[in-house]
Design a protein around this motif. Structure first.
Motif, PDB file in Angstrom:
ATOM      1  N   VAL A  38      21.677 -10.928   3.196  1.00 35.94           N
ATOM      2  CA  VAL A  38      20.667 -10.888   4.250  1.00 35.94           C
ATOM      3  C   VAL A  38      21.157 -10.065   5.432  1.00 35.94           C
ATOM      4  O   VAL A  38      22.301 -10.182   5.860  1.00 35.94           O
ATOM      5  N   PHE A  39      20.269  -9.235   5.941  1.00 30.99           N
ATOM      6  CA  PHE A  39      20.547  -8.446   7.146  1.00 30.99           C
ATOM      7  C   PHE A  39      19.548  -8.892   8.199  1.00 30.99           C
ATOM      8  O   PHE A  39      18.330  -8.748   8.016  1.00 30.99           O
ATOM      9  N   LEU A  40      20.048  -9.434   9.294  1.00 32.60           N
ATOM     10  CA  LEU A  40      19.205 -10.082  10.299  1.00 32.60           C
ATOM     11  C   LEU A  40      19.151  -9.231  11.559  1.00 32.60           C
ATOM     12  O   LEU A  40      20.177  -8.737  12.028  1.00 32.60           O
ATOM     13  N   THR A  41      17.962  -9.075  12.107  1.00 35.34           N
ATOM     14  CA  THR A  41      17.836  -8.376  13.376  1.00 35.34           C
ATOM     15  C   THR A  41      17.023  -9.197  14.362  1.00 35.34           C
ATOM     16  O   THR A  41      16.214 -10.044  13.982  1.00 35.34           O
ATOM     17  N   ASP A  42      17.266  -8.920  15.618  1.00 34.93           N
ATOM     18  CA  ASP A  42      16.525  -9.590  16.691  1.00 34.93           C
ATOM     19  C   ASP A  42      16.836  -8.864  17.985  1.00 34.93           C
ATOM     20  O   ASP A  42      17.857  -8.173  18.090  1.00 34.93           O
ATOM     21  N   ILE A  43      15.992  -9.024  18.960  1.00 34.21           N
ATOM     22  CA  ILE A  43      16.257  -8.426  20.266  1.00 34.21           C
ATOM     23  C   ILE A  43      17.379  -9.169  20.993  1.00 34.21           C
ATOM     24  O   ILE A  43      18.023  -8.629  21.888  1.00 34.21           O
ATOM     25  N   ASP A  44      17.645 -10.425  20.584  1.00 31.26           N
ATOM     26  CA  ASP A  44      18.727 -11.240  21.146  1.00 31.26           C
ATOM     27  C   ASP A  44      19.972 -11.062  20.275  1.00 31.26           C
ATOM     28  O   ASP A  44      20.142 -11.730  19.255  1.00 31.26           O
ATOM     29  N   ALA A  45      20.839 -10.155  20.663  1.00 27.86           N
ATOM     30  CA  ALA A  45      21.989  -9.785  19.841  1.00 27.86           C
ATOM     31  C   ALA A  45      22.944 -10.951  19.617  1.00 27.86           C
ATOM     32  O   ALA A  45      23.426 -11.167  18.499  1.00 27.86           O
ATOM     33  N   ASP A  46      23.249 -11.708  20.676  1.00 27.53           N
ATOM     34  CA  ASP A  46      24.216 -12.800  20.543  1.00 27.53           C
ATOM     35  C   ASP A  46      23.694 -13.879  19.602  1.00 27.53           C
ATOM     36  O   ASP A  46      24.433 -14.396  18.750  1.00 27.53           O
ATOM     37  N   ALA A  47      22.433 -14.231  19.749  1.00 28.37           N
ATOM     38  CA  ALA A  47      21.873 -15.315  18.946  1.00 28.37           C
ATOM     39  C   ALA A  47      21.770 -14.931  17.472  1.00 28.37           C
ATOM     40  O   ALA A  47      22.069 -15.738  16.583  1.00 28.37           O
ATOM     41  N   VAL A  48      21.354 -13.702  17.187  1.00 30.25           N
ATOM     42  CA  VAL A  48      21.209 -13.310  15.780  1.00 30.25           C
ATOM     43  C   VAL A  48      22.575 -13.164  15.121  1.00 30.25           C
ATOM     44  O   VAL A  48      22.754 -13.492  13.933  1.00 30.25           O
ATOM     45  N   THR A  49      23.568 -12.729  15.878  1.00 32.32           N
ATOM     46  CA  THR A  49      24.924 -12.655  15.345  1.00 32.32           C
ATOM     47  C   THR A  49      25.454 -14.051  15.030  1.00 32.32           C
ATOM     48  O   THR A  49      26.124 -14.257  14.008  1.00 32.32           O
ATOM     49  N   ALA A  50      25.125 -15.005  15.873  1.00 39.59           N
ATOM     50  CA  ALA A  50      25.564 -16.387  15.640  1.00 39.59           C
ATOM     51  C   ALA A  50      24.973 -16.946  14.352  1.00 39.59           C
ATOM     52  O   ALA A  50      25.645 -17.675  13.605  1.00 39.59           O
ATOM     53  N   VAL A  51      23.704 -16.614  14.063  1.00 44.55           N
ATOM     54  CA  VAL A  51      23.078 -17.083  12.816  1.00 44.55           C
ATOM     55  C   VAL A  51      23.784 -16.481  11.609  1.00 44.55           C
ATOM     56  O   VAL A  51      24.093 -17.174  10.636  1.00 44.55           O
ATOM     57  N   ALA A  52      24.061 -15.188  11.651  1.00 46.21           N
ATOM     58  CA  ALA A  52      24.759 -14.534  10.536  1.00 46.21           C
ATOM     59  C   ALA A  52      26.147 -15.119  10.338  1.00 46.21           C
ATOM     60  O   ALA A  52      26.572 -15.385   9.198  1.00 46.21           O
ATOM     61  N   ASP A  61      31.700 -16.612   2.480  1.00 42.91           N
ATOM     62  CA  ASP A  61      31.601 -15.258   1.945  1.00 42.91           C
ATOM     63  C   ASP A  61      30.813 -14.413   2.941  1.00 42.91           C
ATOM     64  O   ASP A  61      30.068 -14.945   3.759  1.00 42.91           O
ATOM     65  N   THR A  62      30.986 -13.096   2.877  1.00 41.91           N
ATOM     66  CA  THR A  62      30.212 -12.212   3.737  1.00 41.91           C
ATOM     67  C   THR A  62      28.934 -11.820   3.012  1.00 41.91           C
ATOM     68  O   THR A  62      28.922 -10.906   2.178  1.00 41.91           O
ATOM     69  N   VAL A  63      27.884 -12.553   3.298  1.00 40.72           N
ATOM     70  CA  VAL A  63      26.573 -12.285   2.697  1.00 40.72           C
ATOM     71  C   VAL A  63      25.524 -12.009   3.764  1.00 40.72           C
ATOM     72  O   VAL A  63      24.368 -11.722   3.442  1.00 40.72           O
ATOM     73  N   ALA A  64      25.902 -12.092   5.035  1.00 38.87           N
ATOM     74  CA  ALA A  64      24.950 -11.920   6.136  1.00 38.87           C
ATOM     75  C   ALA A  64      25.522 -10.962   7.171  1.00 38.87           C
ATOM     76  O   ALA A  64      26.705 -11.032   7.513  1.00 38.87           O
ATOM     77  N   TRP A  65      24.656 -10.085   7.651  1.00 40.60           N
ATOM     78  CA  TRP A  65      24.996  -9.138   8.705  1.00 40.60           C
ATOM     79  C   TRP A  65      23.921  -9.230   9.785  1.00 40.60           C
ATOM     80  O   TRP A  65      22.789  -9.648   9.511  1.00 40.60           O
TER      81      TRP A  65
END
Length: 262
Positions: A38-52, A61-65
């Protein structure tokens, strides 16, 4: 999960907008748990990075970016889709989830606000589909899932822009689906139409009214008399993105506790 059953999204490479919380984050977790990258994007960089990061910790495992994205920006779409395809080794699913609400009747709403709603809720989906299709064409069978709303069918005059934008999403979805069938490519496009779901969007109602009164008001048009949960929508999206739905395109999947029936 039954070890004898293949994960429902095994091998899928999924791009999800608006994934910093709420429905988008629930979808991301659902896909990852069912075998997708899964590759996740959002205007809130910190929050979307936290979800990944949370997903990667859970699955060890590294399955999310994750990356920041303003879905109104065409250049950002081109850049992020390329980044996602490189990170995941391709792109087979696009979930256009980012969107906003807006209050105002036809006479009340300012043109600036109308255009803001349309740019985020409708134009972003056009841009996503337009620029994702070359990747999806290379990854057949592939799928686009556009998140609309019950508001596409049930009108509230105080939400003129929102109602209109979500109805536009439904028709744009059909246009994309039919274009893909015309090209004879195995890329499906469907829309999902939730009623109220228990996410941060409804939190102000509960803060202001309390659990019982807020639930009563929000569910008065829902025969099941409860709000949806994020996973109720995430499972619907998982189905439409998976190969289980290979014969489903241009469909409107309503997830509304029966609201459209009354």
């Amino acid at each position: 999960m039954n070890n004898h059953v293949a994960p429902r999204a095994a091998g899928k490479q999924v791009f999800i907008t608006g994934a910093a919380g709420g429905l988008g984050a629930a979808m991301a977790r659902m896909f990852a748990r069912h075998g997708a990258k899964v590759f996740l994007t959002d205007i809130d960089a910190d929050a979307v990075t936290a979800v990944a990061d949370e997903i990667n910790r859970e699955l060890s495992d590294t399955v999310a970016w994750a990356a920041t994205q303003d879905v109104r920006d065409e250049a950002a779409w081109i850049e992020r889709l390329d980044q996602a395809a490189k990170a995941m080794g391709g792109l087979s699913v696009l979930v256009n989830n980012a969107g906003i609400g807006s209050l105002g009747s036809v006479e009340q709403i300012e043109l600036k606000e109308w255009r803001r709603v349309m740019s985020i809720n409708v134009e972003s989906i056009l841009l996503g589909c337009k620029h994702a299709l070359p990747y999806l064409r290379e990854a057949q069978p592939a799928s686009i899932v556009n998140i609309s709303s019950l508001a596409a069918f049930k009108v509230d005059p105080d939400y003129a822009a929102y109602n209109t934008s979500k109805a536009a999403v439904a028709m744009l979805t059909k246009s994309v689906a039919m274009d893909c069938t015309r090209q004879k490519i195995d890329v499906r496009c469907n829309s999902v139409h939730p009623a109220f779901v228990r996410t941060g969007i409804v939190a102000p109602f509960y803060d202001a009214l309390g659990e019982e009164e807020a639930t009563r008001k929000l569910t008065r048009g829902i025969p099941m008399r409860r709000l949806g949960e994020p996973d109720d929508v995430a499972y619907a999206v998982l189905y439409l993105a998976s190969d289980e739905s290979r014969y489903v395109t241009a469909a409107e999947l309503v997830v509304d506790g029966g609201a459209c029936a009354i």
